[in-house]
Design an enzyme around this catalytic site. Structure first.
Site, short mmCIF file in Angstrom:
data_model
loop_
_atom_site.label_atom_id
_atom_site.label_comp_id
_atom_site.label_asym_id
_atom_site.label_seq_id
_atom_site.Cartn_x
_atom_site.Cartn_y
_atom_site.Cartn_z
N CYS A 42 3.01 -2.20 34.52
CA CYS A 42 2.28 -3.44 34.23
C CYS A 42 0.89 -3.26 34.82
CB CYS A 42 2.99 -4.62 34.88
SG CYS A 42 2.03 -6.16 34.87
N CYS A 92 -2.34 -4.00 28.22
CA CYS A 92 -1.20 -4.80 28.66
C CYS A 92 0.08 -4.11 28.20
CB CYS A 92 -1.31 -6.19 28.03
SG CYS A 92 0.06 -7.29 28.41
N1 DGL Z 1 -0.70 -7.01 32.67
C1 DGL Z 1 0.38 -7.13 31.77
C2 DGL Z 1 1.23 -5.91 31.59
O1 DGL Z 1 0.69 -4.83 31.71
C3 DGL Z 1 1.05 -8.46 31.62
C4 DGL Z 1 1.70 -9.05 32.81
C5 DGL Z 1 2.12 -10.48 32.51
O2 DGL Z 1 1.28 -11.22 32.00
O3 DGL Z 1 3.27 -10.83 32.79
O4 DGL Z 1 2.38 -5.99 31.30
#
Ligand code: DGL
Length: 260
Positions: free
Chosen positions: A180, A75
């Site tokens: 993301c 993440c």
């Molecule tokens: N998948 C995540 C990232 O890489 C988080 C996205 C989210 O929950 O807003 O930032």
């Protein structure tokens, strides 16, 4: 005390980190993987740093109880906001996720970086962008926070009918960075929309994880904990050691679902 070897845990706010999980699984076959998506609280991107840390910390406390060998923080948002804090608290190696700004900037020209609000506001991310600009002065970065995109992907990706291009900013870049892990699901949509190369960090993460695991093997599978005890050993993995969840809605993808 011999502590049993407990595999590698992957963490994300929701489904985004599954793309990282899949890339790592392609390269690393002989390892137990767990996946934990905190989709009770997803998306994280519009939440405060403290809130994000508290959710991630709760999951990491469970990983510690599982005696994991390491965690992939799949993440960008959680990495940007709190990876240092987590590394200071937990003994196991934590592999973070960072937007692939450097390889994209290396091409020069207009580079559009898409990420969550929390990522774009973080010091860590801003430092990365400063470094990229210094190192590759021919690149011009534009950073755009997409407050609704990760949530839209989390909720609609499986329907196959949602128009994700409505969340993409108007621009004519030479390269795009998907900052993301959720956005990787729509990599093709993004590539078609902007008609330029699209970068993500998944391959880099998989290589880093493979390297970390090789190192651990070289060191006899033991990574010393703070008290000097081996945190990870070659002992057989504990049976039934999959993550459970008090909150039933948390997404748990178990190893056997991915077993070939
Ligand atoms: N998948 C995540 C990232 O890489 C988080 C996205 C989210 O929950 O807003 O930032």
């Amino acid at each position: 005390m011999r502590i049993p070897y407990g595999g590698v845990a992957f963490f994300d706010s929701g489904i985004g980190g599954i793309t990282v999980f899949a890339e790592c699984r392609k390269r690393i076959k002989d390892e137990i993987f767990y996946y934990y998506g905190d989709n009770v609280h997803a998306p994280y991107g519009n939440r405060s740093a403290e809130e994000i840390y508290s959710y991630v910390d709760a999951a990491f406390a469970r990983f510690r109880r599982l005696r994991v060998k390491g965690v992939v923080l799949a993440c960008n948002t959680a990495t940007a906001v709190c990876v240092e804090r987590l590394r200071a608290k937990y003994d196991f190696p934590i592999i973070g996720t960072e937007p692939a700004v450097l390889p994209a900037a290396k091409l020069g020209g207009e580079v559009l970086v898409l990420a969550t609000k929390a990522t774009t506001q973080s010091e860590r991310f801003q430092g990365l962008c400063r470094l990229a600009t210094l190192r590759y002065p021919n690149a011009r970065l534009s950073i755009v926070a997409c407050p609704d995109l990760a949530g839209a992907i989390e909720n609609n990706i499986l329907t196959g009918r949602h128009d994700f291009s409505q969340y993409l900013p108007a621009a004519s870049p030479n390269a795009i960075v998907l900052g993301c892990t959720h956005y990787i699901y729509i990599k093709d949509v993004v590539a078609r929309h902007y008609n330029c190369p699209v970068f993500d960090g998944n391959e880099g993460i998989a290589k880093r994880l493979a390297f970390t695991l090789r190192q651990a093997k070289k060191d006899d599978f033991s990574i010393n904990g703070r008290d000097g005890q081996p945190l990870v050993t070659t002992a057989r993995p504990p049976q039934n050691c999959f993550l459970g969840s008090e909150k039933k809605r948390n997404l748990l993808v178990f190893e056997h679902m991915f077993a070939k």
